[in-house]
Design an enzyme around this catalytic site. Structure first.
Site, PDB file in Angstrom:
ATOM      1  CE  LYS A 136      -3.268   2.753   2.689  1.00 16.70           C
ATOM      2  NZ  LYS A 136      -4.352   2.849   3.685  1.00 16.70           N
ATOM      3  CD  GLU A 192      -6.208   8.904   9.991  1.00 19.82           C
ATOM      4  OE1 GLU A 192      -6.280   9.405   9.035  1.00 19.82           O
ATOM      5  OE2 GLU A 192      -5.443   7.682  10.203  1.00 19.82           O
ATOM      6  CD  GLU A 236      -7.495   2.848   0.209  1.00 21.84           C
ATOM      7  OE1 GLU A 236      -8.261   2.396  -0.780  1.00 21.84           O
ATOM      8  OE2 GLU A 236      -7.450   3.897   0.610  1.00 21.84           O
TER       9      GLU A 236
HETATM   10  C1  LIG Z   1      -4.408  11.034   2.873  1.00 25.43           C
HETATM   11  C2  LIG Z   1      -5.666  11.503   3.142  1.00 25.43           C
HETATM   12  O1  LIG Z   1      -6.715  10.676   3.870  1.00 25.43           O
HETATM   13  C3  LIG Z   1      -6.425   9.776   4.423  1.00 25.43           C
HETATM   14  C4  LIG Z   1      -7.332   9.374   5.648  1.00 25.43           C
HETATM   15  C5  LIG Z   1      -8.517   8.963   5.335  1.00 25.43           C
HETATM   16  C6  LIG Z   1      -8.916   8.186   4.267  1.00 25.43           C
HETATM   17  C7  LIG Z   1      -7.894   7.923   3.384  1.00 25.43           C
HETATM   18  C8  LIG Z   1      -8.011   6.960   2.165  1.00 25.43           C
HETATM   19  O2  LIG Z   1      -9.292   6.682   1.934  1.00 25.43           O
HETATM   20  O3  LIG Z   1      -7.413   6.938   1.195  1.00 25.43           O
HETATM   21  C9  LIG Z   1      -6.545   8.234   3.538  1.00 25.43           C
HETATM   22  O4  LIG Z   1      -5.559   7.222   4.091  1.00 25.43           O
HETATM   23  C10 LIG Z   1      -6.019  12.836   2.880  1.00 25.43           C
HETATM   24  O5  LIG Z   1      -7.237  13.278   3.368  1.00 25.43           O
HETATM   25  O6  LIG Z   1      -5.179  13.631   2.356  1.00 25.43           O
END
Ligand SMILES: C=C(O[C@H]1C=CC=C(C(=O)O)[C@@H]1O)C(=O)O
Length: 394
Positions: A136, A192, A236
């Site tokens: 990933k 987060e 993911e």
């Molecule tokens: C990398 C970001 O989100 C992260 C946090 C939530 C969901 C994410 C996703 O679905 O890819 C990312 O991991 C961003 O908002 O720039």
């Protein structure tokens, strides 16, 4: 998560929110504000700046400082903005916007890179993942914006909060990171939680897996349901939970995480999130120690961490503070650190901004969908700026 007690040892004004610092006060270059469900933490003044994250962690351990606030960069070897504030106050009241975001006309100066190039890079990373180089990688892009009227960072943080305490709104002056960041700010609202420590209790709430909200409730519900059962998004997400379990293990006696993520939403997006709770083995471990051990998680970096970081540096260059963490830690070791996403970097002239958005890429990611996901994530910053989210659409 309920209301948490304020960090001890600091004064607790009854009603802090109406006294928000304004620009032009001598506090500007050393202001720290983080506001969420448990209230608002506000650092003013700067007693001492820490040259390194290690120096900050050591000062907390030696009990030679009253608390630390600031921002950790994505690459922990880069300069951090960490300082001991002259005063750290806590209000039970979260930051609320005085009014809906003021309408602004926002000009896009540059897309870094252009969406077509981002799509090409995602395609290349998918090929590298399929070739076994990583599992990933979170790839981000940025947009550079300009506004006519100077931005007040605190008012912008309130607009980012949007009246929703689940958004951890923040405004952090970056002067403590050195000359390169003089006069600059980091302003945003991150859903987060990287880590919260209260005594021996540790909580993390990682987010990974995304779908855009829809104004149509039926479509909105369908998108949420599709996200909950999306094999790609669940995979993911699982990299982040696994990483946190592994990384917390050396510090904790118990770690509890549900086997399936829950759905949580922001104003613009649906996400998969997992509430993790753990118990510290050694009460001397501070919230800053934990933040330094955990950041960046594969919600912003990838798996394996070192390979993902190399790929990110190769494709994006220096991320600066995007993807790091912002937060505070008091002299008891309690504190909160949130992941630095859904935010803007505000230049010292208060007219130029950079917004970032990234997305997790795994073997079956679709490059065009990844471009759309980053565009959807930019909507948080554009809403707070009072601009049309379509402003940055490819
Ligand atoms: C990398 C970001 O989100 C992260 C946090 C939530 C969901 C994410 C996703 O679905 O890819 C990312 O991991 C961003 O908002 O720039």
């Amino acid at each position: 998560m309920g209301t948490s007690p304020p960090p001890s040892g600091h004064r607790n004004p009854p009603d802090w929110a109406p006294n928000l610092p304004r620009l032009g006060t001598p506090l500007g270059g050393s202001t720290f504000l983080l506001s969420g469900r448990s209230g608002s933490v506000h650092g003013v003044g700067r007693e001492r700046t820490f040259a390194t994250t290690q120096a900050a962690a050591a000062a907390l351990h030696s009990r030679s400082c009253r608390g630390i606030v600031g921002a950790l960069p994505f690459d922990l070897d880069d300069p951090a903005a960490l300082w001991e504030p002259a005063d750290l106050t806590v209000s039970a009241q979260p930051l609320a916007p005085a009014a809906p975001p003021q309408r602004r006309s926002v000009t896009v100066l540059a897309r870094l890179p252009e969406p077509a190039e981002h799509q090409r890079r995602v395609g290349e990373i998918v090929a590298r993942i399929r070739a076994g180089q990583a599992q990933k990688v979170v790839l981000a892009r940025a947009v550079q914006l300009q506004v006519d009227e100077a931005i007040d960072p605190i008012a912008l943080a309130a607009a980012f909060a949007g009246g929703n305490t689940a958004n951890n709104a923040f405004a952090v002056a970056l002067d403590a990171a050195g000359e390169r960041y003089a006069g600059q700010w980091l302003v945003g609202a991150s859903p987060e939680l990287l880590v919260r420590r209260r005594g021996r209790s540790v909580q993390c709430r990682p987010y990974a897996g995304t779908a855009p909200r829809s104004p149509d409730p039926v479509v909105d519900e369908q998108r949420a349901a599709a996200l909950r059962s999306s094999a790609k998004d669940l995979a993911e997400h699982s990299f982040v939970v696994e990483y946190l379990r592994r990384s917390l293990a050396p510090f904790c006696t118990t770690i509890n995480a549900p086997t399936e993520p829950t759905l949580l939403s922001t104003g613009e997006l649906w996400h998969l999130a997992t509430p993790i709770s753990a118990t510290l083995a050694d009460p001397a471990t501070t919230a800053l120690d934990l933040a330094l051990a955990l950041s960046p998680t594969p919600a912003l970096g990838g798996t394996p961490s070192a390979v993902a970081s190399e790929m990110i540096a190769h494709y994006e260059g220096d991320r600066g503070f995007y993807g790091g963490a912002i937060g505070w830690c008091n002299s008891e070791g309690d504190g909160d650190w949130v992941v630095t996403i859904r935010c803007v970097g505000l230049a010292a002239d208060l007219h130029h901004l950079t917004a970032w958005a990234g997305g997790g890429i795994i073997a079956d990611s679709d490059p065009a969908a990844e471009v759309a996901e980053t565009t959807a994530k930019f909507a948080t910053a554009l809403r707070a700026l009072g601009a049309d989210p379509e402003t940055v659409a490819p």
